[in-house]
Design a protein around this motif. Structure first.
Motif, PDB file in Angstrom:
ATOM      1  N   HIS A 228       0.837  -1.204   0.000  1.00  0.00           N
ATOM      2  CA  HIS A 228       0.000   0.000   0.000  1.00  0.00           C
ATOM      3  C   HIS A 228       0.872   1.254   0.000  1.00  0.00           C
ATOM      4  N   ALA A 231       2.432   1.834  -3.419  1.00  0.00           N
ATOM      5  CA  ALA A 231       1.415   2.197  -4.425  1.00  0.00           C
ATOM      6  C   ALA A 231       0.929   3.628  -4.246  1.00  0.00           C
ATOM      7  N   HIS A 232       1.123   4.191  -3.053  1.00  0.00           N
ATOM      8  CA  HIS A 232       0.675   5.556  -2.759  1.00  0.00           C
ATOM      9  C   HIS A 232       1.856   6.405  -2.297  1.00  0.00           C
ATOM     10  N   ASP A 234       3.331   8.884  -3.552  1.00  0.00           N
ATOM     11  CA  ASP A 234       3.266  10.329  -3.749  1.00  0.00           C
ATOM     12  C   ASP A 234       2.256  10.991  -2.820  1.00  0.00           C
ATOM     13  N   GLU A 235       1.688  10.211  -1.895  1.00  0.00           N
ATOM     14  CA  GLU A 235       0.714  10.745  -0.955  1.00  0.00           C
ATOM     15  C   GLU A 235       1.325  10.801   0.447  1.00  0.00           C
ATOM     16  N   LEU A 237       1.184   9.563   3.787  1.00  0.00           N
ATOM     17  CA  LEU A 237       0.579   8.405   4.432  1.00  0.00           C
ATOM     18  C   LEU A 237       0.666   8.501   5.942  1.00  0.00           C
ATOM     19  N   ASP A 241      -3.639   4.732   7.529  1.00  0.00           N
ATOM     20  CA  ASP A 241      -3.759   4.195   6.172  1.00  0.00           C
ATOM     21  C   ASP A 241      -3.196   2.779   6.088  1.00  0.00           C
TER      22      ASP A 241
END
Length: 329
Positions: A228, A231-232, A234-235, A237, A241
């Motif tokens: 996870h 896959a994220h 650029d966010e 976290l 999450d």
């Protein structure tokens, strides 16, 4: 049809003493590793590859705690023997010197290796193994794995197999040119196959105990959280999450990461992001990016803290990595 492949043939013996991450990332064109250092200490590792005509022997040693995700190509099956002082975990199961690992083609594993870890990996074509088993009438006593299997071998048999591989590595290290001779490669391969099959004939599938099943579940939690996070990337976290992605509570997530990685979830994910920045800087074309851009891409907003963490992990500043990449282009 004319062969248009102009790549030079791979050497029969490759020896690499590794003291920085870029040498690890370069790989050996045998097994994809995706390696993350879990300790901020100087890296001293060694990899030796011996390519015979129908199989490959790979020896690895590290002085640091590392997380890697080795992935096999589709043409090989792997059997792994561990050194007498090796420790760590494979898919949550404890590494021991009295077991072996059997990995089918196109399969990946999650490996955490402790300081002093040493292993010997025997890579063979599945059809060749099947043919030898049939001739030796061993088809009923050993079946090629369809999934990752931990095999109970016994300390003596596993130790003999590892020691055989270690002797071949020592010979190859002392005289790599010896394996440029086709007859020498054929003799080494025949001995390798015979030694390996003799060992496999006395193995049995190891059924994990309750404690090991718990570690397997914890390893699954860590992998789900890691997938996870990547896959994220650029966010921004949060632990929330990761808990949601893994379907567990914060306490369970923390326990899993501490048990498998000896790091908190946030510390481990920071390590992953540092490695992704490092890879991006190494692969950058001259003038195509900056350290600041790559740091922001992977969620680092405080550049002073980022530079210190990067230097702790890779023994150099990110600007030096980018400059070195440009010099090599």
């Amino acid at each position: 049809m004319q062969n248009t492949d102009t790549r030079p043939p791979l050497p029969a013996v490759e020896i690499r003493d590794i003291d920085n991450q870029s040498m690890v990332d370069a790989g050996f064109q045998v097994i994809d590793q995706d390696l993350v250092r879990l300790q901020s200490k100087p890296l001293k590792a060694r990899q030796v590859i011996i390519r015979l005509d129908g199989c490959i022997l790979a020896h690895q040693f590290t002085n640091l705690r590392l997380r890697s995700r080795p992935s096999l190509p589709d043409q090989f099956i792997a059997f792994v023997a561990f050194g007498p002082d090796a420790s760590g975990s494979v898919n949550g199961l404890q590494v021991r010197h009295d077991i072996m690992l059997a990995v089918p083609p196109s399969t990946g594993i999650s490996l955490v290796s402790d300081p002093g870890y040493e292993s010997m990996t025997f890579l063979l074509r599945p059809e060749d193994v099947s043919a030898h088993l049939k001739v030796r009438d061993l088809e009923d006593s050993f079946h090629l794995p369809q999934e990752v299997q931990v095999l109970h071998v016994g300390a003596d048999s596993a130790g003999n197999l590892f020691a055989w591989g270690k002797r071949l590595v020592e010979v190859a290290t002392a005289d790599p040119e010896l394996f440029n001779n086709k007859e020498q490669r054929a003799a080494a391969q025949a001995d390798l196959v015979d030694t390996l099959l003799t060992t496999l004939s006395g193995t049995s599938k190891l059924e994990p105990e309750r404690r090991e099943r718990t570690r397997q579940l914890q390893s699954d939690i860590v992998r789900a959280a890691e997938r996870h996070a990547l896959a994220h990337a650029d966010e921004r976290l949060y632990v929330t999450d990761l808990c949601r992605a893994a379907g567990v509570s914060e306490r369970t997530l923390e326990y899993a990461f501490r048990a498998v990685m000896a790091l908190s979830p946030t510390a481990y994910l920071t390590r992953i992001r540092l490695h992704r920045v490092h890879q991006a800087l190494l692969q950058a074309r001259p003038g195509s990016t900056t350290v600041t851009e790559q740091a922001l891409n992977w969620g680092f907003w405080h550049f002073g803290e980022f530079s210190r963490a990067y230097k702790d992990c890779f023994d150099e500043l990110p600007s030096n990595t980018l400059r070195r990449s440009a010099d090599q282009s």
